[in-house]
Design an enzyme around this catalytic site. Structure first.
Site, PDB file in Angstrom:
ATOM      1  N   ARG A 196      82.450   4.991-129.451  1.00 43.79           N
ATOM      2  CA  ARG A 196      80.952   5.087-129.912  1.00 43.79           C
ATOM      3  C   ARG A 196      81.046   5.073-131.492  1.00 43.79           C
ATOM      4  O   ARG A 196      81.955   5.694-132.063  1.00 43.79           O
ATOM      5  CB  ARG A 196      80.480   6.233-129.361  1.00 43.79           C
ATOM      6  CG  ARG A 196      80.072   6.114-127.980  1.00 43.79           C
ATOM      7  CD  ARG A 196      79.077   5.156-127.625  1.00 43.79           C
ATOM      8  NE  ARG A 196      78.860   5.144-125.985  1.00 43.79           N
ATOM      9  CZ  ARG A 196      79.412   4.238-125.049  1.00 43.79           C
ATOM     10  NH1 ARG A 196      80.367   3.325-125.565  1.00 43.79           N
ATOM     11  NH2 ARG A 196      79.233   4.256-124.105  1.00 43.79           N
ATOM     12  N   HIS A 211      80.511  -4.688-129.426  1.00 48.03           N
ATOM     13  CA  HIS A 211      80.664  -3.782-128.323  1.00 48.03           C
ATOM     14  C   HIS A 211      80.972  -4.397-127.051  1.00 48.03           C
ATOM     15  O   HIS A 211      80.211  -4.534-126.047  1.00 48.03           O
ATOM     16  CB  HIS A 211      79.230  -3.050-128.177  1.00 48.03           C
ATOM     17  CG  HIS A 211      79.104  -1.916-127.433  1.00 48.03           C
ATOM     18  ND1 HIS A 211      78.588  -0.861-127.633  1.00 48.03           N
ATOM     19  CD2 HIS A 211      79.957  -1.400-126.228  1.00 48.03           C
ATOM     20  CE1 HIS A 211      79.015   0.170-126.820  1.00 48.03           C
ATOM     21  NE2 HIS A 211      79.835  -0.348-126.085  1.00 48.03           N
TER      22      HIS A 211
HETATM   23  P1  NDP Z   1      87.143  10.022-120.059  1.00 52.61           P
HETATM   24  O1  NDP Z   1      86.115  10.977-119.510  1.00 52.61           O
HETATM   25  O2  NDP Z   1      88.036   9.505-118.875  1.00 52.61           O
HETATM   26  O3  NDP Z   1      88.176  10.739-120.967  1.00 52.61           O
HETATM   27  C1  NDP Z   1      87.861  11.095-122.153  1.00 52.61           C
HETATM   28  C2  NDP Z   1      88.835  11.803-122.862  1.00 52.61           C
HETATM   29  O4  NDP Z   1      88.473  12.382-124.149  1.00 52.61           O
HETATM   30  C3  NDP Z   1      89.508  12.885-122.231  1.00 52.61           C
HETATM   31  O5  NDP Z   1      91.035  13.112-122.285  1.00 52.61           O
HETATM   32  C4  NDP Z   1      89.102  14.349-122.672  1.00 52.61           C
HETATM   33  O6  NDP Z   1      89.814  15.358-122.877  1.00 52.61           O
HETATM   34  C5  NDP Z   1      88.789  13.855-124.333  1.00 52.61           C
HETATM   35  N1  NDP Z   1      87.894  14.465-124.713  1.00 52.61           N
HETATM   36  C6  NDP Z   1      86.677  14.867-124.804  1.00 52.61           C
HETATM   37  N2  NDP Z   1      85.974  15.684-125.478  1.00 52.61           N
HETATM   38  C7  NDP Z   1      86.950  16.179-126.441  1.00 52.61           C
HETATM   39  C8  NDP Z   1      87.112  17.050-127.420  1.00 52.61           C
HETATM   40  N3  NDP Z   1      85.988  17.781-127.878  1.00 52.61           N
HETATM   41  N4  NDP Z   1      88.410  16.977-128.226  1.00 52.61           N
HETATM   42  C9  NDP Z   1      89.392  16.321-127.772  1.00 52.61           C
HETATM   43  N5  NDP Z   1      89.345  15.513-126.919  1.00 52.61           N
HETATM   44  C10 NDP Z   1      88.203  15.472-125.965  1.00 52.61           C
HETATM   45  O7  NDP Z   1      86.608   8.982-120.458  1.00 52.61           O
HETATM   46  P2  NDP Z   1      87.058   7.277-120.552  1.00 52.61           P
HETATM   47  O8  NDP Z   1      88.569   7.108-120.744  1.00 52.61           O
HETATM   48  O9  NDP Z   1      86.568   6.663-119.272  1.00 52.61           O
HETATM   49  O10 NDP Z   1      86.169   6.698-121.677  1.00 52.61           O
HETATM   50  C11 NDP Z   1      86.219   7.146-123.127  1.00 52.61           C
HETATM   51  C12 NDP Z   1      84.870   6.409-123.702  1.00 52.61           C
HETATM   52  O11 NDP Z   1      85.151   5.027-124.011  1.00 52.61           O
HETATM   53  C13 NDP Z   1      83.626   6.329-123.220  1.00 52.61           C
HETATM   54  O12 NDP Z   1      82.857   7.583-123.106  1.00 52.61           O
HETATM   55  C14 NDP Z   1      82.816   5.153-124.045  1.00 52.61           C
HETATM   56  O13 NDP Z   1      82.224   5.982-125.107  1.00 52.61           O
HETATM   57  C15 NDP Z   1      84.098   4.424-124.544  1.00 52.61           C
HETATM   58  N6  NDP Z   1      83.780   3.133-123.927  1.00 52.61           N
HETATM   59  C16 NDP Z   1      83.744   1.943-124.732  1.00 52.61           C
HETATM   60  C17 NDP Z   1      83.759   0.813-124.154  1.00 52.61           C
HETATM   61  C18 NDP Z   1      83.580  -0.457-125.060  1.00 52.61           C
HETATM   62  O14 NDP Z   1      83.480  -1.840-124.640  1.00 52.61           O
HETATM   63  N7  NDP Z   1      83.493  -0.243-126.375  1.00 52.61           N
HETATM   64  C19 NDP Z   1      83.733   0.390-122.753  1.00 52.61           C
HETATM   65  C20 NDP Z   1      83.890   1.554-122.002  1.00 52.61           C
HETATM   66  C21 NDP Z   1      84.052   2.771-122.621  1.00 52.61           C
HETATM   67  P3  NDP Z   1      90.456  16.070-121.600  1.00 52.61           P
HETATM   68  O15 NDP Z   1      91.464  15.085-120.820  1.00 52.61           O
HETATM   69  O16 NDP Z   1      90.964  17.410-122.081  1.00 52.61           O
HETATM   70  O17 NDP Z   1      88.917  16.298-120.654  1.00 52.61           O
HETATM   71  C1  OXD Z   2      80.912   1.940-121.694  1.00 56.30           C
HETATM   72  C2  OXD Z   2      80.612   0.843-122.655  1.00 56.30           C
HETATM   73  O1  OXD Z   2      80.530   3.087-121.714  1.00 56.30           O
HETATM   74  O2  OXD Z   2      80.444  -0.375-122.385  1.00 56.30           O
HETATM   75  O3  OXD Z   2      81.307   1.467-120.539  1.00 56.30           O
HETATM   76  O4  OXD Z   2      80.409   1.232-123.843  1.00 56.30           O
END
Ligand code: NDP
Ligand code: OXD
Length: 311
Positions: A226, A274
């Protein structure tokens, strides 16, 4: 009972067709012109809904995010309490993200940024053979569904991979760092930093002067999570001081990226709109339909986000 679709950017007709193919009896409505009786709305399928709008449906059983991220829902202070918010976890979404990140890691690894600059100057010159991928360390912030898949793909290509998450992770071959104490040690040896964190109050602005200066000189940053994770002025300062070698940015604090934004024409910044991984209803409808079937059978949906953690 009905599903309400609410998104400015996604095509309701494509979602209607894909969901109806899986759940022919589903009553598919579209916000704001085709809501019908608010009492009949049981499910919302939404991307950045108007704040407060989902409060109008007292029989809501689940709010499905049209993307993996749920920050666009949790930032609504008037989100109906107690209704599960469901993240999108989908094979195609994961694969597309992995393709995007692998592409840019390879781009930097093979000096294609430098070759593009040589071409601009009309200069025919071979650069030194790159170090083997084992000697390139890629660090992934966020080792969840997407970060974990990216990590495995990069390992398969021979890169050295580290990950940073809230809680320690066990992925074969990936060095795991966790929490505040693990952040600087994680950053300190990276050639590439990839951000795949959810946006929460804890991760807002996490790519900043302090964390960028913890990276070795010459590192690259790839932010696909993000725009709110990145302090944009700090990234520009690190690039212009020569500390960072380049950045690929798919997400921005303001989207669309304003036309006068310095990222557009910076020689070492790649901008994409994006699209690192766009939701495709042809596969994502499987996940939404499966969860509606679970709810209809009286079971909880899978992939519920935790409101306390914000992801
Ligand atoms: P998940 O919920 O599966 O994974 C999130 C990861 O972040 C976990 O490993 C979690 O730790 C870690 N995390 C969360 N909070 C913290 C923190 N405070 N400190 C350290 N680590 C942290 O999410 P996804 O992998 O499914 O998606 C990740 C992000 O990708 C989405 O939220 C979205 O914003 C972005 N995205 C962007 C897209 C784009 O087109 N640009 C498309 C799809 C997604 P833990 O394992 O310990 O819980
Ligand atoms: C998502 C994105 O969160 O597209 O899937 O950003």
């Amino acid at each position: 009972m009905a599903l309400l679709f609410s998104s400015k950017g996604d095509d309701p007709a494509r979602w209607r067709a894909q969901l109806k193919a899986r759940l022919p009896d589903l009553d598919f409505r579209v916000w704001p012109d085709d809501v019908g009786d608010p009492l009949e709305i049981e499910y919302a399928l939404a991307w950045r809904p108007k704040p407060g709008a989902l409060r109008a449906y007292p029989n809501l059983k689940a709010i499905f995010s049209l993307g993996a991220g749920v920050d666009h829902l949790f930032r609504d202070a008037d989100l109906p309490a107690g209704v599960p918010v469901v993240r999108l976890v989908d094979k195609a979404l994961t694969r597309n993200m992995t393709e995007y990140v692998v592409h840019w890691v390879l781009h930097y690894h093979r000096s294609f940024q430098a070759y593009a600059e040589l071409q601009r100057r009309g200069e025919w010159r071979a650069l030194p053979v790159p170090d083997p991928p084992e000697r390139k360390r890629v660090g992934i912030m966020g080792l969840g569904v997407l970060g974990g898949d990216v990590a495995r793909a990069l390992l398969g290509l021979g890169f050295t991979v580290a990950g940073w998450s809230r809680t320690p992770k066990q992925i074969d071959g990936v060095e795991s760092f966790a929490g505040d104490a693990g952040l600087v040690p994680f950053l300190s040896r990276l050639h590439n930093l990839v951000c795949l964190l959810p946006l929460t109050p804890e991760t807002e602005g996490i790519i900043n002067r302090r964390t960028l200066s913890a990276l070795p000189a010459g590192a690259f940053v790839i932010n696909v999570a993000r725009g709110g994770h990145l302090v944009e002025e700090d990234l520009l300062a690190a690039l212009d001081a020569g500390h960072l070698a380049g950045a690929t940015l798919d997400v921005f604090r303001t989207e669309p990226l304003p036309e006068d934004h310095p990222f557009w024409h910076h020689p070492r910044v790649v901008v994409t709109p994006h699209v690192a991984s766009q939701t495709d209803p042809r596969s994502a409808a499987d996940e939404v339909a499966a969860n509606i079937r679970r709810l209809r059978a009286g079971e909880p949906p899978i992939n519920i986000a935790d409101p306390a953690q914000g992801y």
